[in-house]
Write an enzyme that holds these catalytic residues in place. Structure first.
Site, PDB file in Angstrom:
ATOM      1  CE  LYS A 129      52.444  37.097 142.216  1.00  0.00           C
ATOM      2  NZ  LYS A 129      52.650  36.152 143.311  1.00  0.00           N
ATOM      3  CG  ASP A 165      52.272  33.728 148.045  1.00  0.00           C
ATOM      4  OD1 ASP A 165      51.291  34.409 148.393  1.00  0.00           O
ATOM      5  OD2 ASP A 165      53.195  34.192 147.334  1.00  0.00           O
TER       6      ASP A 165
HETATM    7  C1  GLC Z   1      50.817  39.432 144.620  1.00  0.00           C
HETATM    8  C2  GLC Z   1      49.540  38.601 144.669  1.00  0.00           C
HETATM    9  C3  GLC Z   1      49.325  38.008 146.054  1.00  0.00           C
HETATM   10  C4  GLC Z   1      50.575  37.262 146.500  1.00  0.00           C
HETATM   11  C5  GLC Z   1      51.794  38.173 146.423  1.00  0.00           C
HETATM   12  C6  GLC Z   1      53.082  37.485 146.822  1.00  0.00           C
HETATM   13  O1  GLC Z   1      50.653  40.542 145.431  1.00  0.00           O
HETATM   14  O2  GLC Z   1      48.436  39.394 144.308  1.00  0.00           O
HETATM   15  O3  GLC Z   1      48.206  37.134 146.076  1.00  0.00           O
HETATM   16  O4  GLC Z   1      50.407  36.787 147.807  1.00  0.00           O
HETATM   17  O5  GLC Z   1      51.927  38.675 145.095  1.00  0.00           O
HETATM   18  O6  GLC Z   1      53.396  36.410 145.991  1.00  0.00           O
END
Ligand code: GLC
Length: 413
Positions: A129, A165
């Protein structure tokens, strides 16, 4: 390799695109009680919460603050990023007049792929991200936070739990609803977790206590989907080529860029914005999923780029493009949910509540309906056994719930 097979392999020692990360925590009982802190780093947003659990499935947020993580903290030195997190906690204590000297237990939601080794420890595998802060990959992020708290005289706070999360979202929902066995994030990034029988997690020591454990799939990295030329261009130009391929087809961070690449192609072919100044589309990531959502009022989309589409012809085309990109995303997410649920219950014989959080799911018009439609295509009338439940702030509240579970399970002495 299909999704189900990738899940199966991920639970063994074999490597594959689904990491299937054990969380070292099962679902809460609903009886956990007390006030806990949650620090929720999801992406550019950071949330700090004090959550009161009533021991009967009720969770109330007593205090909450939101902060934005500046770009230079996301991409600078790791210690500076963690000092920023600790500073935000300091500010939270000050703003809500809380006592920073009395002991607090904190759940840290860290929404990146972390190889957990305990409920309160785990190393960052790789940033996603858009984060690139140095010196964090390979490190125990719970310890990095604890060190930063010590540097900022916040040692009374103990980092009781570290969670993804998705795991937070599942835990927040299942605190009150035992039928919840899956958590999904559809926001800037995308990912999911579910409840697995501990004995089926081959890669773990079989002597681990507890019958069930939540597994974080890290499904954003699934890489066996058929891609088109726009997916491939986006991936090649991204900061992590070859990784997070499913995320790049599904999540809010990327959908606008897919639309922009299609728009640029159509302009070059003379099919869109003839004789208009289309320079706004030359810049990568200039189109966002918020812009896409505006195509539900066709002219608003181009108005946000300073382009007049009085005749409305281009508006109809762009609305179609956005519908295609968002419907594909929703259908992929729903198909992946179907695969996960079938792993837990191969005949879809019982009720499953899927806790879902994230701006794309919450705000994008028609996203939820497209997901439902896909589940109905796959399961016909049996789809009623899958309930998609929106959970706001689940990732933060859930971290507090997990901190409570961890505190309850901690050996005394
Ligand atoms: C990205 C991260 C993951 C998280 C997701 C949603 O894929 O790698 O850990 O849960 O974003 O925020």
């Amino acid at each position: 390799m299909g999704f189900a097979e990738a899940m199966r392999r991920g639970l063994t020692q074999a490597s594959g695109s689904l990491k299937m990360i054990p969380s070292y925590v099962g679902r809460p009982t609903g009886k956990e009680q007390g006030t806990y802190l949650a620090l929720d780093l999801g992406g550019t947003n950071l949330r700090v919460l004090a959550v009161r659990l009533d021991g009967q499935g009720g969770a109330a947020t007593d205090a909450a603050s939101r902060f934005v993580v500046p770009q230079d903290r996301m991409r600078g030195e790791g210690t500076v990023l963690f000092d920023f997190l600790a500073d935000c906690l300091s500010l939270f204590f000050k703003n809500h007049r809380l006592d920073r000297l009395s002991p607090w237990e904190l759940g840290f939601t860290f929404s990146f792929p972390v190889a957990q080794t305990a409920v309160n420890a785990g190393a960052l595998l790789t940033w996603t991200k858009g984060f690139t802060a140095s010196g964090v990959e390979g490190q125990n992020v719970a310890a990095l936070l604890a060190n930063a708290l010590a540097r900022k005289n916040l040692s009374a706070i103990s980092v009781a739990a570290l969670c993804n999360d998705t795991v937070g979202t599942l835990s927040a929902k299942s605190y009150a609803d035992p039928s919840c066995d899956m958590g999904v994030i559809l926001g800037t990034g995308t990912n999911a977790c579910y409840v697995e029988e501990t004995q089926r997690i081959e890669k773990l020591n079989p002597s681990l206590p507890g019958k069930e454990m939540i597994i974080n799939l890290e499904w954003g990295n699934f890489d066996h989907l058929e891609t088109n030329v726009y997916d491939q261009t986006l991936d090649r130009a991204s900061f992590n080529p070859g990784r997070q391929r499913m995320e790049k087809m599904v999540s809010g961070m990327y959908l606008g860029e897919l639309v922009r690449l299609m728009v640029v192609d159509m302009i070059e072919q003379g099919e869109l914005l003839k004789q208009k100044d289309a320079s706004a589309f030359a810049c990568p990531y200039s189109v966002t999923s918020e812009h896409m959502a505006k195509t539900f009022h066709p002219d608003d989309f181009f108005a946000s780029f300073g382009i007049d589409d009085a005749a409305g012809r281009d508006g109809v085309t762009i609305a179609r493009v956005c519908r295609m990109v968002s419907a594909r995303a929703a259908r992929i997410a729903a198909a992946a949910i179907a695969a996960v649920i079938l792993r837990m219950d191969k005949d879809l014989g019982r009720r499953h509540t899927v806790a879902i959080d994230g701006s794309l799911y919450e705000k994008y018009p028609g996203f939820e309906e497209n997901m439902r439609g896909m589940l109905e295509e796959l399961f016909a009338s049996r789809a009623v056994n899958i309930r998609l439940a929106r959970v706001s702030d689940g990732s933060g509240i859930g971290a507090a719930v997990i901190a409570a579970v961890a505190a309850a399970n901690r050996p005394q002495g």
